[in-house]
Scaffold this motif. Sequence first.
Motif, PDB file in Angstrom:
ATOM      1  N   ILE A  91     -21.098  52.055 -25.085  1.00  6.68           N
ATOM      2  CA  ILE A  91     -20.828  50.622 -25.023  1.00  6.68           C
ATOM      3  C   ILE A  91     -20.903  50.074 -26.437  1.00  6.68           C
ATOM      4  O   ILE A  91     -21.839  50.382 -27.184  1.00  6.68           O
ATOM      5  CB  ILE A  91     -21.828  49.907 -24.096  1.00  6.68           C
ATOM      6  CG1 ILE A  91     -21.743  50.500 -22.686  1.00  6.68           C
ATOM      7  CG2 ILE A  91     -21.555  48.407 -24.059  1.00  6.68           C
ATOM      8  CD1 ILE A  91     -22.821  50.021 -21.739  1.00  6.68           C
ATOM      9  N   ASP A 128      -7.129  47.545 -23.014  1.00 10.68           N
ATOM     10  CA  ASP A 128      -7.765  48.592 -22.217  1.00 10.68           C
ATOM     11  C   ASP A 128      -7.132  49.943 -22.522  1.00 10.68           C
ATOM     12  O   ASP A 128      -6.038  50.032 -23.093  1.00 10.68           O
ATOM     13  CB  ASP A 128      -7.624  48.283 -20.724  1.00 10.68           C
ATOM     14  CG  ASP A 128      -8.534  47.149 -20.267  1.00 10.68           C
ATOM     15  OD1 ASP A 128      -9.648  47.035 -20.799  1.00 10.68           O
ATOM     16  OD2 ASP A 128      -8.128  46.383 -19.370  1.00 10.68           O
ATOM     17  N   SER A 160     -11.762  53.709 -20.272  1.00 15.08           N
ATOM     18  CA  SER A 160     -12.177  52.758 -21.307  1.00 15.08           C
ATOM     19  C   SER A 160     -11.682  51.364 -20.945  1.00 15.08           C
ATOM     20  O   SER A 160     -10.516  51.189 -20.604  1.00 15.08           O
ATOM     21  CB  SER A 160     -11.673  53.186 -22.686  1.00 15.08           C
ATOM     22  OG  SER A 160     -10.315  53.569 -22.654  1.00 15.08           O
ATOM     23  N   ARG A 161     -12.578  50.390 -21.012  1.00 16.44           N
ATOM     24  CA  ARG A 161     -12.275  49.024 -20.578  1.00 16.44           C
ATOM     25  C   ARG A 161     -12.849  48.008 -21.562  1.00 16.44           C
ATOM     26  O   ARG A 161     -13.905  48.211 -22.146  1.00 16.44           O
ATOM     27  CB  ARG A 161     -12.907  48.726 -19.216  1.00 16.44           C
ATOM     28  CG  ARG A 161     -12.513  49.645 -18.082  1.00 16.44           C
ATOM     29  CD  ARG A 161     -11.133  49.307 -17.547  1.00 16.44           C
ATOM     30  NE  ARG A 161     -10.882  49.992 -16.286  1.00 16.44           N
ATOM     31  CZ  ARG A 161     -10.489  51.252 -16.182  1.00 16.44           C
ATOM     32  NH1 ARG A 161     -10.305  51.973 -17.277  1.00 16.44           N
ATOM     33  NH2 ARG A 161     -10.265  51.791 -14.993  1.00 16.44           N
ATOM     34  N   ILE A 163     -14.626  44.375 -22.241  1.00 15.43           N
ATOM     35  CA  ILE A 163     -15.563  43.469 -21.579  1.00 15.43           C
ATOM     36  C   ILE A 163     -15.322  42.081 -22.170  1.00 15.43           C
ATOM     37  O   ILE A 163     -15.375  41.903 -23.387  1.00 15.43           O
ATOM     38  CB  ILE A 163     -17.022  43.899 -21.819  1.00 15.43           C
ATOM     39  CG1 ILE A 163     -17.248  45.318 -21.294  1.00 15.43           C
ATOM     40  CG2 ILE A 163     -17.982  42.913 -21.150  1.00 15.43           C
ATOM     41  CD1 ILE A 163     -18.551  45.946 -21.755  1.00 15.43           C
ATOM     42  N   ARG A 164     -15.045  41.130 -21.303  1.00 12.15           N
ATOM     43  CA  ARG A 164     -14.711  39.780 -21.768  1.00 12.15           C
ATOM     44  C   ARG A 164     -15.699  38.752 -21.211  1.00 12.15           C
ATOM     45  O   ARG A 164     -16.225  38.910 -20.116  1.00 12.15           O
ATOM     46  CB  ARG A 164     -13.297  39.382 -21.323  1.00 12.15           C
ATOM     47  CG  ARG A 164     -12.185  40.275 -21.843  1.00 12.15           C
ATOM     48  CD  ARG A 164     -10.838  39.811 -21.295  1.00 12.15           C
ATOM     49  NE  ARG A 164      -9.762  40.705 -21.626  1.00 12.15           N
ATOM     50  CZ  ARG A 164      -9.004  40.608 -22.714  1.00 12.15           C
ATOM     51  NH1 ARG A 164      -9.221  39.630 -23.565  1.00 12.15           N
ATOM     52  NH2 ARG A 164      -8.040  41.478 -22.951  1.00 12.15           N
ATOM     53  N   ALA A 172     -16.889  46.534 -25.203  1.00 13.58           N
ATOM     54  CA  ALA A 172     -16.056  47.506 -24.498  1.00 13.58           C
ATOM     55  C   ALA A 172     -16.943  48.638 -24.007  1.00 13.58           C
ATOM     56  O   ALA A 172     -18.014  48.895 -24.562  1.00 13.58           O
ATOM     57  CB  ALA A 172     -14.955  48.052 -25.409  1.00 13.58           C
ATOM     58  N   ALA A 187     -16.193  53.803 -15.487  1.00 16.78           N
ATOM     59  CA  ALA A 187     -15.928  52.695 -16.412  1.00 16.78           C
ATOM     60  C   ALA A 187     -15.719  51.400 -15.636  1.00 16.78           C
ATOM     61  O   ALA A 187     -16.150  50.325 -16.074  1.00 16.78           O
ATOM     62  CB  ALA A 187     -14.710  53.005 -17.274  1.00 16.78           C
ATOM     63  N   GLU A 188     -15.064  51.478 -14.485  1.00 19.74           N
ATOM     64  CA  GLU A 188     -14.827  50.280 -13.674  1.00 19.74           C
ATOM     65  C   GLU A 188     -16.140  49.723 -13.138  1.00 19.74           C
ATOM     66  O   GLU A 188     -16.346  48.503 -13.129  1.00 19.74           O
ATOM     67  CB  GLU A 188     -13.878  50.614 -12.531  1.00 19.74           C
ATOM     68  CG  GLU A 188     -13.282  49.404 -11.839  1.00 19.74           C
ATOM     69  CD  GLU A 188     -12.453  48.524 -12.758  1.00 19.74           C
ATOM     70  OE1 GLU A 188     -12.503  47.285 -12.567  1.00 19.74           O
ATOM     71  OE2 GLU A 188     -11.774  49.047 -13.664  1.00 19.74           O
ATOM     72  N   LEU A 191     -17.750  48.004 -15.969  1.00 21.95           N
ATOM     73  CA  LEU A 191     -17.117  46.733 -16.262  1.00 21.95           C
ATOM     74  C   LEU A 191     -17.602  45.647 -15.302  1.00 21.95           C
ATOM     75  O   LEU A 191     -17.892  44.520 -15.727  1.00 21.95           O
ATOM     76  CB  LEU A 191     -15.597  46.881 -16.164  1.00 21.95           C
ATOM     77  CG  LEU A 191     -14.778  45.633 -16.442  1.00 21.95           C
ATOM     78  CD1 LEU A 191     -15.036  45.097 -17.851  1.00 21.95           C
ATOM     79  CD2 LEU A 191     -13.296  45.910 -16.256  1.00 21.95           C
ATOM     80  N   ARG A 195     -19.555  42.374 -16.591  1.00 22.13           N
ATOM     81  CA  ARG A 195     -19.076  41.018 -16.316  1.00 22.13           C
ATOM     82  C   ARG A 195     -20.181  40.169 -15.714  1.00 22.13           C
ATOM     83  O   ARG A 195     -20.317  38.985 -16.042  1.00 22.13           O
ATOM     84  CB  ARG A 195     -17.887  41.064 -15.351  1.00 22.13           C
ATOM     85  CG  ARG A 195     -16.576  41.466 -16.003  1.00 22.13           C
ATOM     86  CD  ARG A 195     -15.488  41.617 -14.951  1.00 22.13           C
ATOM     87  NE  ARG A 195     -14.204  41.928 -15.543  1.00 22.13           N
ATOM     88  CZ  ARG A 195     -13.170  42.426 -14.873  1.00 22.13           C
ATOM     89  NH1 ARG A 195     -13.312  42.693 -13.585  1.00 22.13           N
ATOM     90  NH2 ARG A 195     -12.039  42.673 -15.473  1.00 22.13           N
TER      91      ARG A 195
END
Length: 200
Positions: A91, A128, A160-161, A163-164, A172, A187-188, A191, A195
């Motif tokens: 991360i 992503d 790989s994702r 993060i917002r 990420a 990864a999901e 995420l 979040r």
Amino acid sequence: MSRCARTAALLISQVGLLRRRVGVSSSSMHESLVKLLVRPMNMVILGSPKLGWSKRFEGGAMSLTSEQARAVSACVREHAAGLGARITVAIVDGGGHVLVVDRMDGAPPLSARIAPAKASSVALFHRDGGELVRLQQAWPALFAQLDQVAGTPIIAGAGSRLIRRGDVVVGAIAVSGSAPEHDDACAEIGLVSARSAVSD
């Protein structure tokens, strides 16, 4: 010719090739390139890394914290164990700097190098992993040179994702070491956990 000059020349040739291939206008291609290569670098860094204290603000949003990253990593490890997968989770913050690298017992040794590289790549490009793979396929010669400019390996791949927080990239997550579908699933889960953490 310097590395930067060679990369710029390569970029120009790749843009022309891609524009002809997909039939887009020069102006829209230029706009896409600005978003791809410039926007991730338009950040203000505050703090002193030597003191272990840093905060990054972009539009007023602070990056993912180390404490949040550790909590997300624990969640991912638990999910991976349930799948019977042995993985490494990495991360990073919004600037691509590593917050956590967590390698499970029995995970492939190379996964501890691949996961942080994938995480920092998606953070730096604000895309992503799946989208980054498509860009790499469209511009292979450019991507072969980008690690020289970025100063870090650029790896596009599954698991790989971004993060917002709202519309702002605050970090990420990337997973490596298992089958691509397991990396993606882990990864999901990470995420979703991230979040929840950044919205608190």
